[in-house]
Design a protein around this motif. Structure first.
Motif, PDB file in Angstrom:
ATOM      1  N   MET A  93       0.832  -1.208   0.000  1.00 48.34           N
ATOM      2  CA  MET A  93       0.000   0.000   0.000  1.00 48.34           C
ATOM      3  C   MET A  93       0.862   1.252   0.000  1.00 48.34           C
ATOM      4  O   MET A  93       0.534   2.248  -0.665  1.00 48.34           O
ATOM      5  CB  MET A  93      -0.927  -0.013   1.220  1.00 48.34           C
ATOM      6  N   LYS A 133     -14.006   2.193   2.452  1.00 50.75           N
ATOM      7  CA  LYS A 133     -14.044   1.073   3.393  1.00 50.75           C
ATOM      8  C   LYS A 133     -13.377  -0.119   2.726  1.00 50.75           C
ATOM      9  O   LYS A 133     -13.196  -0.151   1.497  1.00 50.75           O
ATOM     10  CB  LYS A 133     -15.483   0.728   3.764  1.00 50.75           C
ATOM     11  N   LYS A 134     -13.028  -1.098   3.540  1.00 47.07           N
ATOM     12  CA  LYS A 134     -12.380  -2.300   3.020  1.00 47.07           C
ATOM     13  C   LYS A 134     -13.336  -3.058   2.097  1.00 47.07           C
ATOM     14  O   LYS A 134     -14.525  -3.197   2.383  1.00 47.07           O
ATOM     15  CB  LYS A 134     -11.947  -3.215   4.175  1.00 47.07           C
ATOM     16  N   PHE A 153      -5.506  -3.844   1.980  1.00 46.15           N
ATOM     17  CA  PHE A 153      -5.973  -2.457   1.880  1.00 46.15           C
ATOM     18  C   PHE A 153      -6.530  -2.162   0.485  1.00 46.15           C
ATOM     19  O   PHE A 153      -6.099  -1.231  -0.202  1.00 46.15           O
ATOM     20  CB  PHE A 153      -4.843  -1.501   2.239  1.00 46.15           C
ATOM     21  N   VAL A 154      -7.500  -2.967   0.091  1.00 42.18           N
ATOM     22  CA  VAL A 154      -8.235  -2.754  -1.153  1.00 42.18           C
ATOM     23  C   VAL A 154      -9.606  -2.221  -0.762  1.00 42.18           C
ATOM     24  O   VAL A 154     -10.272  -2.789   0.106  1.00 42.18           O
ATOM     25  CB  VAL A 154      -8.375  -4.060  -1.956  1.00 42.18           C
ATOM     26  N   GLY A 155     -10.005  -1.112  -1.367  1.00 42.74           N
ATOM     27  CA  GLY A 155     -11.179  -0.426  -0.868  1.00 42.74           C
ATOM     28  C   GLY A 155     -12.311  -0.243  -1.857  1.00 42.74           C
ATOM     29  O   GLY A 155     -12.183  -0.468  -3.060  1.00 42.74           O
ATOM     30  N   GLY A 183      -9.925   5.720   4.947  1.00 49.05           N
ATOM     31  CA  GLY A 183     -10.902   5.122   5.848  1.00 49.05           C
ATOM     32  C   GLY A 183     -11.190   5.988   7.050  1.00 49.05           C
ATOM     33  O   GLY A 183     -10.566   7.039   7.256  1.00 49.05           O
ATOM     34  N   GLU A 187      -6.689   5.340   7.487  1.00 43.73           N
ATOM     35  CA  GLU A 187      -5.915   4.398   6.693  1.00 43.73           C
ATOM     36  C   GLU A 187      -6.166   4.603   5.200  1.00 43.73           C
ATOM     37  O   GLU A 187      -7.249   5.035   4.799  1.00 43.73           O
ATOM     38  CB  GLU A 187      -6.232   2.950   7.089  1.00 43.73           C
ATOM     39  N   SER A 188      -5.157   4.306   4.387  1.00 44.59           N
ATOM     40  CA  SER A 188      -5.284   4.449   2.936  1.00 44.59           C
ATOM     41  C   SER A 188      -5.785   3.152   2.314  1.00 44.59           C
ATOM     42  O   SER A 188      -5.470   2.055   2.797  1.00 44.59           O
ATOM     43  CB  SER A 188      -3.936   4.817   2.311  1.00 44.59           C
ATOM     44  N   TYR A 189      -6.544   3.293   1.217  1.00 46.13           N
ATOM     45  CA  TYR A 189      -7.035   2.139   0.475  1.00 46.13           C
ATOM     46  C   TYR A 189      -6.728   2.287  -1.011  1.00 46.13           C
ATOM     47  O   TYR A 189      -6.866   3.373  -1.589  1.00 46.13           O
ATOM     48  CB  TYR A 189      -8.546   1.974   0.652  1.00 46.13           C
ATOM     49  N   ASN A 190      -6.333   1.196  -1.622  1.00 47.63           N
ATOM     50  CA  ASN A 190      -6.123   1.100  -3.057  1.00 47.63           C
ATOM     51  C   ASN A 190      -7.473   0.767  -3.691  1.00 47.63           C
ATOM     52  O   ASN A 190      -8.067  -0.260  -3.379  1.00 47.63           O
ATOM     53  CB  ASN A 190      -5.094  -0.002  -3.336  1.00 47.63           C
ATOM     54  N   ILE A 191      -7.973   1.636  -4.577  1.00 48.17           N
ATOM     55  CA  ILE A 191      -9.294   1.438  -5.167  1.00 48.17           C
ATOM     56  C   ILE A 191      -9.166   1.370  -6.687  1.00 48.17           C
ATOM     57  O   ILE A 191      -8.415   2.129  -7.299  1.00 48.17           O
ATOM     58  CB  ILE A 191     -10.264   2.575  -4.775  1.00 48.17           C
TER      59      ILE A 191
END
Length: 292
Positions: A93, A133-134, A153-155, A183, A187-191
């Protein structure tokens, strides 16, 4: 003299579309080969700057899978994929965010500004632009039962902060968005960039969602390019397996955006110079137009 007359006729063909779309919003997902070829980068930048100069609000959402792959390889990090989604642990991430929000985003912004635009780079973390969100991935076992798999961390997008985008548009800026979400705990998410583009288009009630891809558009079971197709026919082609693989999430993204208020969606070949202008301002177009 004929070539000058042809140019005039081209402008006259575009005039009704210019009138119709002035003041409207287009969301463009920028990815694929169009991001890798210098000539196509310039062509895309010129298209976007022209749209903005015609009074069309243009929002860019970019991908960056190949650049992420190259950087992970240099760091010695091996990626795993589940149904096309990258398994994203903490270390991965960090690289994803560095590449998308740093390297790729700034390059896109640079090209647009270099060619006369006023682009501003954003990630979903800026102003909580993309609340996320996750996203749990559904996996079906051999016995047909479904299991939800946590792939890190996939969102998924929960909410788009349109206030930030609208403020930039009022200042005549072009927002360029890296598909990183944030989030509730920071937290960071990869989308997925297609997903982000669709959600942003829906939140802005956009006139058009345009996906640049590395194929001509949507094809039927005989391989014929479809110039226009309805959402109902899209679902039928998926069931018939005429639409498969990586094209499925793209068309589903378009269908969802149309359901949520976007007027029309387009899947076009980003490998062609001035693909956006040719699809929007000509009577025939070059890709597939998807309607409700």
């Amino acid at each position: 003299m004929k070539h000058l007359i042809d140019k005039a006729n081209t402008l006259m063909e575009a005039l009704p579309y210019i009138r119709r779309f002035s003041g409207k919003t287009f969301v463009i997902k920028y990815g694929g080969h169009a991001m890798a070829d210098d000539k196509l980068k310039e062509s895309f930048a010129l298209d976007v700057v022209l749209l903005k100069s015609l009074g069309i609000n243009t929002v860019i959402v970019h991908g960056g899978g190949p650049q992420i792959n190259d950087t992970l390889k240099r760091y010695g990090i091996v990626s795993e994929f589940v149904r096309g989604m990258r398994v994203t642990d903490t270390e991965t991430m960090q690289v994803v965010e560095m590449v998308l929000a740093g390297q790729v985003n700034k390059e896109v912004v640079g090209y647009l500004n270099q060619h006369g635009g006023r682009a501003v780079g954003l990630s979903g973390r800026d102003g909580t632009l993309l609340l996320a969100k996750k996203l749990l991935q559904e996996i079906k076992g051999d016995d047909g039962t479904a299991e939800l798999l946590d792939i890190g961390f996939v969102g998924d997008v929960v909410k788009v902060n349109t206030d930030l985008i609208n403020t930039l548009e009022q200042g005549k800026y072009i927002p360029v968005i890296a598909p990183i979400g944030v989030g509730l705990e920071g937290e960071s998410y990869n989308i997925n960039a297609d997903l982000v583009a669709g959600r942003v288009a829906a939140a802005l009630n956009a006139e058009k969602l345009i996906l640049l891809t590395d194929i001509n558009g949507v094809k039927d079971s005989s391989g014929t390019l479809l110039e226009s197709i309805s959402v109902a026919d899209l679902h039928r082609l998926i069931e018939e397996e005429a639409i498969t693989g990586g094209m499925i999430p793209k068309v589903v993204c378009c269908a969802d955006a149309l359901k949520d208020g976007v007027k029309k969606a387009h899947i076009i070949d980003g490998r062609m110079e001035h693909a956006v202008l040719l699809e929007i301002f000509t009577d025939v177009g070059i890709g597939t137009e998807i309607t409700k």
